[in-house]
Write a protein that holds these residues in place. Structure first.
Motif, mmCIF file in Angstrom:
data_model
loop_
_atom_site.group_PDB
_atom_site.id
_atom_site.type_symbol
_atom_site.label_atom_id
_atom_site.label_comp_id
_atom_site.label_asym_id
_atom_site.label_seq_id
_atom_site.Cartn_x
_atom_site.Cartn_y
_atom_site.Cartn_z
ATOM 1 N N ILE A 88 0.673 -1.452 -0.443
ATOM 2 C CA ILE A 88 0.542 -0.127 0.093
ATOM 3 C C ILE A 88 0.904 0.937 -0.078
ATOM 4 O O ILE A 88 0.474 2.395 -0.885
ATOM 5 N N GLY A 89 1.598 1.293 1.098
ATOM 6 C CA GLY A 89 2.732 2.176 0.733
ATOM 7 C C GLY A 89 3.568 2.773 -0.737
ATOM 8 O O GLY A 89 3.253 3.984 -0.716
ATOM 9 N N SER A 90 3.423 2.549 -1.534
ATOM 10 C CA SER A 90 4.286 3.153 -3.052
ATOM 11 C C SER A 90 2.650 3.948 -3.775
ATOM 12 O O SER A 90 3.152 4.410 -4.039
ATOM 13 N N LEU A 91 1.305 2.824 -2.629
ATOM 14 C CA LEU A 91 0.542 3.988 -4.040
ATOM 15 C C LEU A 91 0.158 5.085 -2.887
ATOM 16 O O LEU A 91 -0.353 6.641 -3.518
ATOM 17 N N LEU A 92 0.777 5.138 -1.643
ATOM 18 C CA LEU A 92 -0.110 6.144 -0.635
ATOM 19 C C LEU A 92 1.134 7.438 -1.136
ATOM 20 O O LEU A 92 0.617 8.425 -0.948
ATOM 21 N N ALA A 93 2.208 7.504 -1.108
ATOM 22 C CA ALA A 93 2.977 8.103 -1.805
ATOM 23 C C ALA A 93 2.415 8.537 -2.614
ATOM 24 O O ALA A 93 2.710 10.216 -2.499
ATOM 25 N N TYR A 94 1.686 7.783 -3.653
ATOM 26 C CA TYR A 94 1.045 9.796 -4.445
ATOM 27 C C TYR A 94 0.125 10.085 -4.190
ATOM 28 O O TYR A 94 -0.545 10.774 -4.694
ATOM 29 N N VAL A 95 -0.699 9.874 -3.390
ATOM 30 C CA VAL A 95 -1.952 9.858 -2.841
ATOM 31 C C VAL A 95 -1.659 11.260 -1.988
ATOM 32 O O VAL A 95 -2.390 11.925 -1.486
ATOM 33 N N ARG A 96 -0.737 11.325 -0.834
ATOM 34 C CA ARG A 96 -0.390 12.413 0.349
ATOM 35 C C ARG A 96 -0.339 13.785 -0.351
ATOM 36 O O ARG A 96 0.560 13.925 -1.562
#
Lengths: 457, 486
Positions: free
Chosen positions: A354-362
């Motif tokens: 999930i971390g790799s996706l969260l980086a784009y959302v933040r």
């Protein structure tokens, strides 16, 4: 933020779950209505049944005013086409696609704005494989997370009696290793966090998170516990996407045995892998395990897509004498149940990827996000912008920054250099700052702190 | 019955094509102005063409499809008929030569064996020498492959014939979508390499006649020479070196050469495990035998030992059959080892003979697989060569082949022993004929030839060459009852 997620599979639903909790408007599209119903029952989001690569379906899902498209269906082709449509027809600002096939990934020009318009491609299986590879490289560690292209790493390790640091205050870490700079970011004792200070005494059984330059990891690990022999033999159960990739990576450096139940899959695996020994059989068959010397195995990985099977075969392997066992477990209830018990590492694919996706959302410029302790804590890599006026961090010493309690600046990466975060370290523009947050609720505050104030523009 | 007639019709057409191969000796005899030979060759040409025409005329209406079994029949028939017609000029021009010996000589030429019954090669008319070497060159890559390439006459049965003639267990070298194009591609590469070899040999000091003859027999891995002393006649390290290089070229699958040529990169060589193993084995053997000879004092200088060892090891190992010295005089390990690698080294799809390296690799890996199976009963362990999986069906056919191969060697050796031959001669002659490398040991060693054999023994050897060239199955299938059952 308005986010459109295509595909309600494992990745799609965990991403949705994690994004909903961060106050985003989420729409999920999938061709399987039953999956969507299940999702809608649990989470506050909109769902739509239909083919994710059809413009009409996308329009109905509200792509016109979507900020971010996450195409994570089973099919690479559908994901890529959806990104192309979003870019050409609807001008969606950010487009992320899951692309698994190495054939596509080998031609990065396919993803640029003249072709499929994929801003970021992610491959959860690859992330998991990298993650497990690191664990096998450092069998003592519970987690090894990379920041700034691997220059710095955050490592979780359980302290054991016998390590030079155990029973002593943290301040002697520097005396023990005068040439190596490492910083303990957090200590969890009996699942409750401690804020580490120089006087904190490390106890047997503590879960310690430390940050160090990647090539110093081994030296720091030595302080926390007695070191194991380096890994030589690896046994993998399950030859799916993850098992296959892992065997491919590991077979160069280790002796790998791979157990797969499906005969046809076995034949295909044996064709693709060169030195891995592919075995046809049940991963929970203790006779097969004994026959293949599970007692001599250094790391045992149960990676089928069935949680119960993984747990059982990991337990059997541990019983049979495997030194370290890793089980892939999707259900978070199971993960909490098992971590730290007989199974050395219970791996939740959702938390890892999930971390790799969260980086784009933040908000702000976040280069990496890693979930820690099953999502309770988080480590962020933030890029610092602006100057002394527009930013609240640039030009300030670490002890002058108004970080919420429980958040620590572990280290910063400046160019190629990894600098540990001491109280008098000054932060400059363009530094990559690694922040450790023991409670996820503080993440918003930390992000805000690092954002450039409007005056900058 | 209609189908059998189709075979005759195809055979007739092939013979007419074959008659065109007389053009080369005819031209040679015009150049060298020996008019008696010119007449002989023209006569042979007309005979062959007329016979073929007759066969074609009478059956020209039978345009049935060639079935699998008729493909085998046609190939076997071609390979017995062509040497028979090829004897015509020899019989006409060399007085006192029996049909048995003439047939042995042409069969030896077409199967690229290189064993000869003729002495006084230096005094043979140039056109006869050209004829012998041309047959060897044509036989190298296969006459039928050539026919398929230049004449799409066979159409449907083409691939079947192609498979029956090309050596190797896996014959799906799909270089082009059409079999005729594939055959044409292979022959173009073969032609280019041959021309390069001829040019190099001429440059190294041979006469045009010698250069052309040796160029033909080198790339065809034949082993015929225009001199009784074989390559030893030239006594030139440069010539020996050039021939070593081209023999090593010819021992590699021509499909690989073609891929390299087409892609203009050496990648295909790097992926060809078979060629790498074969070349590695040959080169290692050269060094070992050179050291062995030097160590045993056969040659006092290591460089001399290396020179002679290299040439003869490559020659026999690549199943050519030249000799630069009488290697039968070497301690027995050396010639036997040379013959051993001659049995296994050549690649499939090359012009060499023997078991073929790919089959050796399959067998070695299969043996390793059995070991793994014993230790890990549930292992899934496919047989892989160069990263690609060899299907079990192929492995079984290789096992079948190897059994027939050994049985053939054993049977022919016993038959020769019954005929009164001594063991070393019988065994080495069988090996030399079945593996198409030519000279054996004892009475058929490099210093002598097959002229001393009785007629019966000569026929046995002739049969051995044919069986070896067509890789046993194609010939022996004709002797199975199933083949003739309708």
């Amino acid at each position: 933020m308005k986010i459109l997620i295509l595909g309600a599979g494992q990745v799609g639903s965990t991403v949705a779950e994690s994004l909903v909790s961060e106050a985003n408007d989420i729409t999920v599209v999938d061709s399987d209505g039953a999956k969507l119903a299940l999702l809608q029952e649990r989470l506050d989001l909109r769902t739509l049944t239909g083919n994710a690569s059809h413009p009409s379906v996308l329009e109905q899902a509200g792509i016109a005013d979507t900020d971010m498209l996450l195409a994570v269906t089973q099919s690479d082709e559908v994901n890529m086409v959806a990104c192309k449509l979003a870019a050409s027809l609807y001008n969606t600002p950010t487009r992320i696609a899951r692309v698994r096939s190495a054939d596509f990934l080998a031609r990065p020009e396919l993803f640029n704005k003249d072709n499929f318009c994929v801003d970021f491609s992610i491959c959860p299986e690859q992330i998991l494989t990298d993650y497990i590879t690191k664990l096998i490289e450092f069998p003592e560690a519970l987690q090894v997370l990379r920041f700034s292209q691997g220059k710095a790493s955050l490592v979780a390790v359980r302290a054991f009696a016998g390590g030079p640091l155990v029973g002593k205050p943290l301040s002697i870490l520097h005396d023990n290793m005068p040439h190596i700079d490492a910083r303990v970011a957090a200590i969890f004792r009996k699942d409750s966090p401690l804020i580490p200070e120089g006087s904190t005494v490390v106890e047997d059984g503590d879960e310690i998170f430390f940050i160090a330059a990647t090539n110093n990891i081994r030296a720091v690990l030595k302080e926390m516990r007695r070191m194991d022999k380096p890994t030589k033999r690896v046994m993998i159960v399950g030859g799916g996407n993850i098992g296959r990739r892992l065997a491919q990576v590991l077979e160069r450096d280790y002796q790998v045995k791979l157990i797969e139940y499906n005969k046809k899959a076995c034949a295909k695996l044996a064709e693709e892998l060169t030195s891995t020994l592919v075995l046809n059989g049940d991963g929970t068959d203790e006779k097969l395990m004994q026959q293949e010397n599970v007692g001599e195995v250094d790391v045992f990985c149960a990676l089928t897509n069935d949680d119960e099977n993984n747990i059982m075969s990991a337990l059997l392997a541990k019983q049979g004498g495997a030194r370290k066992v890793i089980a892939l477990i999707n259900r978070s209830a199971y993960v909490d149940l098992l971590q730290g018990g007989k199974i050395d590492i219970a791996l939740s694919p959702a938390n890892v990827t999930i971390g790799s996706l969260l980086a784009y959302v933040r908000q702000g410029d976040v280069a990496a996000v890693h979930s820690l302790r099953r999502g309770a804590a988080e480590a962020l890599e933030l890029v610092v912008h602006g100057d002394r006026q527009s930013s609240k961090v640039v030009g300030r010493r670490i002890d002058e920054i108004d970080l919420p309690k429980g958040a620590t600046i572990g280290a910063l990466v400046r160019g190629d250099e990894v600098i540990m975060g001491h109280h008098d370290t000054r932060i400059e523009a363009d530094d990559h700052v690694i922040v450790f947050v023991i409670n996820k609720q503080m993440v918003k505050k930390v992000e805000k702190l690092f954002q450039v104030s409007l005056g900058f523009f | 019955m209609g189908r059998a007639l189709t075979v005759i019709r195809a055979l007739g057409m092939m013979l007419m094509v074959f008659s065109l191969t007389y053009v080369m000796p005819v031209v040679t005899s015009l150049i060298y102005a020996d008019h008696i030979m010119l007449l002989d060759f023209l006569l042979a040409m007309v005979w062959t063409a007329a016979f073929g025409f007759l066969m074609w005329m009478t059956t020209r209406r039978c345009k049935g499809e060639l079935s699998v079994r008729h493909g085998y029949l046609l190939v076997a028939a071609m390979w017995t008929a062509m040497p028979a017609f090829g004897t015509l000029p020899l019989l006409l021009s060399i007085p006192g030569l029996s049909f048995t010996d003439a047939y042995f000589e042409t069969m030896s030429a077409m199967t690229t064996t290189g064993a000869t019954v003729l002495t006084g090669l230096d005094d043979l008319p140039p056109s006869i020498n050209i004829w012998r070497h041309e047959l060897q060159w044509l036989g190298g890559l296969g006459v039928i492959v050539l026919a398929v390439a230049v004449l799409p006459l066979l159409g449907i049965g083409g691939r079947q014939l192609f498979k029956a003639e090309t050596p190797g267990p896996m014959k799906d070298a799909s270089l082009a979508p059409r079999i005729a194009d594939t055959a044409r591609n292979l022959w173009s590469v073969y032609l280019v390499i041959t021309l390069a070899c001829i040019a190099a040999l001429k440059w190294a000091g041979m006469s045009w006649l010698d250069a052309v003859c040796h160029g033909f027999s080198t790339t065809g891995l034949g082993g015929f020479s225009t001199h009784d002393a074989s390559v030893g006649y030239f006594n030139s390290p440069l010539i020996e070196f050039i021939m070593i290089v081209f023999m090593l070229f010819a021992v590699v699958n021509f499909a690989t050469h073609f891929l390299v040529w087409r892609s203009r990169s050496l990648g295909a060589y790097l992926r060809d495990v078979e060629a790498q193993t074969a070349l590695g084995l040959i080169l290692l053997s050269c060094l070992t035998i050179a050291f062995f000879l030097w160590w045993n004092g056969v040659y006092t200088e290591f460089t001399t030992a290396l020179r002679h060892a290299s040439f003869n090891v490559v020659s026999i190992g690549a199943s050519s059959g030249y000799a630069s010295v009488d290697y039968a005089q070497w301690p027995i390990f050396a010639p036997l080892w040379m013959m051993f690698i001659g049995c296994i080294a050549a690649s499939s799809g090359s012009t060499g003979g023997g078991i073929k390296m790919i089959r050796t690799l399959v067998l070695v890996k299969q043996a390793g697989r059995e070991f793994v199976k014993l230790l890990h009963p549930s292992a899934v362990n496919p047989l892989k060569i160069g990263g690609s999986v060899i299907p079990n069906g192929v492995v079984f056919s290789v096992l079948g082949f190897i059994f027939l191969y050994f049985m053939t060697i054993a049977t022919l050796t016993f038959v020769l022993l019954i005929s009164g031959m001594d063991f070393i001669t019988a065994f080495s002659a069988t090996l030399a004929c079945v593996n198409n490398f030519g000279p054996g040991l004892g009475a058929v060693g490099p210093a002598s030839n097959y002229a001393g054999l009785t007629d019966f023994q000569t026929w046995v050897c002739t049969f051995g060459m044919l069986v070896g060239r067509l890789e046993i199955f194609t010939v022996l299938i004709l002797f199975t009852p199933q083949f003739w059952r309708r």
